[in-house]
Design a protein around this motif. Sequence first.
Motif, PDB file in Angstrom:
ATOM      1  N   ASN A   1     -14.133   3.092   6.334  1.00  0.00           N
ATOM      2  CA  ASN A   1     -14.528   1.692   6.138  1.00  0.00           C
ATOM      3  C   ASN A   1     -13.839   0.718   7.096  1.00  0.00           C
ATOM      4  OD1 ASN A   1     -13.899   3.047   3.143  1.00  0.00           O
ATOM      5  ND2 ASN A   1     -16.007   2.325   3.428  1.00  0.00           N
ATOM      6  N   PRO A   2     -13.861   1.030   8.411  1.00  0.00           N
ATOM      7  CA  PRO A   2     -13.166   0.178   9.382  1.00  0.00           C
ATOM      8  C   PRO A   2     -13.786  -1.205   9.565  1.00  0.00           C
ATOM      9  CG  PRO A   2     -14.459   1.833  10.520  1.00  0.00           C
ATOM     10  CD  PRO A   2     -14.500   2.197   9.063  1.00  0.00           C
ATOM     11  N   LYS A   3     -15.019  -1.387   9.086  1.00  0.00           N
ATOM     12  CA  LYS A   3     -15.645  -2.705   9.177  1.00  0.00           C
ATOM     13  C   LYS A   3     -15.485  -3.504   7.889  1.00  0.00           C
ATOM     14  CE  LYS A   3     -19.118  -1.398  12.629  1.00  0.00           C
ATOM     15  NZ  LYS A   3     -20.585  -1.329  12.936  1.00  0.00           N
ATOM     16  N   PHE A   4     -15.359  -2.795   6.774  1.00  0.00           N
ATOM     17  CA  PHE A   4     -15.204  -3.498   5.496  1.00  0.00           C
ATOM     18  C   PHE A   4     -13.775  -3.965   5.259  1.00  0.00           C
ATOM     19  CE2 PHE A   4     -13.974  -3.353   1.005  1.00  0.00           C
ATOM     20  CZ  PHE A   4     -14.807  -4.341   0.495  1.00  0.00           C
ATOM     21  N   CYS A   5     -12.804  -3.090   5.499  1.00  0.00           N
ATOM     22  CA  CYS A   5     -11.412  -3.424   5.177  1.00  0.00           C
ATOM     23  C   CYS A   5     -10.914  -4.707   5.863  1.00  0.00           C
ATOM     24  CB  CYS A   5     -10.500  -2.245   5.508  1.00  0.00           C
ATOM     25  SG  CYS A   5     -10.753  -0.807   4.420  1.00  0.00           S
ATOM     26  N   PRO A   6     -11.346  -5.019   7.100  1.00  0.00           N
ATOM     27  CA  PRO A   6     -10.899  -6.283   7.719  1.00  0.00           C
ATOM     28  C   PRO A   6     -11.470  -7.543   7.067  1.00  0.00           C
ATOM     29  CG  PRO A   6     -11.524  -4.690   9.403  1.00  0.00           C
ATOM     30  CD  PRO A   6     -11.987  -4.138   8.085  1.00  0.00           C
ATOM     31  N   LYS A   7     -12.359  -7.377   6.066  1.00  0.00           N
ATOM     32  CA  LYS A   7     -12.902  -8.543   5.362  1.00  0.00           C
ATOM     33  C   LYS A   7     -11.911  -9.113   4.352  1.00  0.00           C
ATOM     34  CE  LYS A   7     -17.731  -7.060   5.788  1.00  0.00           C
ATOM     35  NZ  LYS A   7     -18.972  -6.686   5.048  1.00  0.00           N
ATOM     36  N   ASN A   8     -10.749  -8.480   4.213  1.00  0.00           N
ATOM     37  CA  ASN A   8      -9.712  -8.994   3.310  1.00  0.00           C
ATOM     38  C   ASN A   8      -9.436 -10.460   3.629  1.00  0.00           C
ATOM     39  OD1 ASN A   8      -7.005  -9.593   2.204  1.00  0.00           O
ATOM     40  ND2 ASN A   8      -6.942  -7.420   1.731  1.00  0.00           N
ATOM     41  N   PRO A   9      -9.483 -11.345   2.629  1.00  0.00           N
ATOM     42  CA  PRO A   9      -9.288 -12.779   2.891  1.00  0.00           C
ATOM     43  C   PRO A   9      -7.888 -13.146   3.364  1.00  0.00           C
ATOM     44  CG  PRO A   9      -9.393 -12.352   0.531  1.00  0.00           C
ATOM     45  CD  PRO A   9      -9.793 -11.080   1.223  1.00  0.00           C
ATOM     46  N   ASN A  10      -6.915 -12.275   3.142  1.00  0.00           N
ATOM     47  CA  ASN A  10      -5.546 -12.536   3.597  1.00  0.00           C
ATOM     48  C   ASN A  10      -5.426 -12.097   5.055  1.00  0.00           C
ATOM     49  OD1 ASN A  10      -2.828 -12.892   4.024  1.00  0.00           O
ATOM     50  ND2 ASN A  10      -2.158 -11.551   2.361  1.00  0.00           N
ATOM     51  N   LYS A  11      -5.727 -13.007   5.957  1.00  0.00           N
ATOM     52  CA  LYS A  11      -5.773 -12.670   7.379  1.00  0.00           C
ATOM     53  C   LYS A  11      -4.399 -12.383   7.971  1.00  0.00           C
ATOM     54  CE  LYS A  11     -10.139 -12.899   7.303  1.00  0.00           C
ATOM     55  NZ  LYS A  11     -10.887 -11.619   7.234  1.00  0.00           N
ATOM     56  N   SER A  12      -3.333 -12.703   7.250  1.00  0.00           N
ATOM     57  CA  SER A  12      -1.998 -12.377   7.756  1.00  0.00           C
ATOM     58  C   SER A  12      -1.739 -10.881   7.722  1.00  0.00           C
ATOM     59  CB  SER A  12      -0.924 -13.109   6.947  1.00  0.00           C
ATOM     60  OG  SER A  12      -0.803 -12.574   5.638  1.00  0.00           O
ATOM     61  N   LEU A  13      -2.631 -10.142   7.057  1.00  0.00           N
ATOM     62  CA  LEU A  13      -2.464  -8.697   6.941  1.00  0.00           C
ATOM     63  C   LEU A  13      -3.061  -7.949   8.124  1.00  0.00           C
ATOM     64  CD1 LEU A  13      -3.266  -8.095   3.161  1.00  0.00           C
ATOM     65  CD2 LEU A  13      -1.024  -8.186   4.244  1.00  0.00           C
ATOM     66  N   MET A  14      -3.632  -8.677   9.082  1.00  0.00           N
ATOM     67  CA  MET A  14      -4.312  -7.973  10.169  1.00  0.00           C
ATOM     68  C   MET A  14      -4.274  -8.780  11.458  1.00  0.00           C
ATOM     69  SD  MET A  14      -8.030  -8.521   8.471  1.00  0.00           S
ATOM     70  CE  MET A  14      -7.290  -8.371   6.843  1.00  0.00           C
TER      71      MET A  14
END
Length: 264
Positions: free
Chosen positions: A51-64
């Motif tokens: 799920n390399p396209k889904f996981c970056p949808k996390n709203p906490n952008k400091s995690l990526m």
Amino acid sequence: MKSALSVVFGVAAVAFIATPVISFAGGTISGKVTYGGKSEQKEFLFSKFPNPKFCPKNPNKSLMDGDKRFLKTVEVGKDGGLKGAVVAVTDIEDKAFVDGYAGTEVTAAFCEFLPFSGVVVNTRPFKVENTDSDPDDPKSTAGVLHNPHSFTVKGSTSATGFNIGLAKKGDKLDKPVTFRGGAEKEGYYRLQCDQHEFMQSFFLPVTNPHFVVVKEDGSFELKDVPAGKHKVVAWHPFAAKGKKVEFEVEVPEGGTANLKAEIK
């Protein structure tokens, strides 16, 4: 004369009964957990996990950052405040609390286990719910597969508690925490997704309701702690290599004890 005495005695009795009775439930422990080191994080490439396209949808952008996902193992804020630390009174065995503990709840959301840190009670439930699905991926419209894998950790050793796949959105698990051989007195509980390694959570075993996860600046307040001397620990899964730091605190009846809990 007897009549006058009776009246005086009666007034005094009424006055005594009318005086409010003050009752304290204990005292408060207030303070801050600090760490002498720096913030740390582990990096993972989304491309190496499902799920390399889904996981970056996390709203906490400091995690990526771009194609990188971070597991923020240690977060140190202003004045050394340690985010994610847990503070707990350890010298009280409260059977009623243990027997009535409904369980620890964790949510898998956008490829992250929430909360990052908390508490568990030995033999009591540990619950995980998968809330992820990806409508843009035909293979994951019903759910993004997560595989919660729990471990009881003591020093450099660990033992599996459960290892269960949650394939669909809404899937849940409910398993008891299983520390053995008194390991809960020294160790902690760890949760990791076998599908997405950067999904991790950590939990301190407790035996009474006097615990708290500190605020983002490391500050905390424990109310209604029984008066007297108590052993209190400050703990973080990565700071000081996950070792509990113990303090002795004198809690005044109806008052507040201040604790500066430094983890080195």
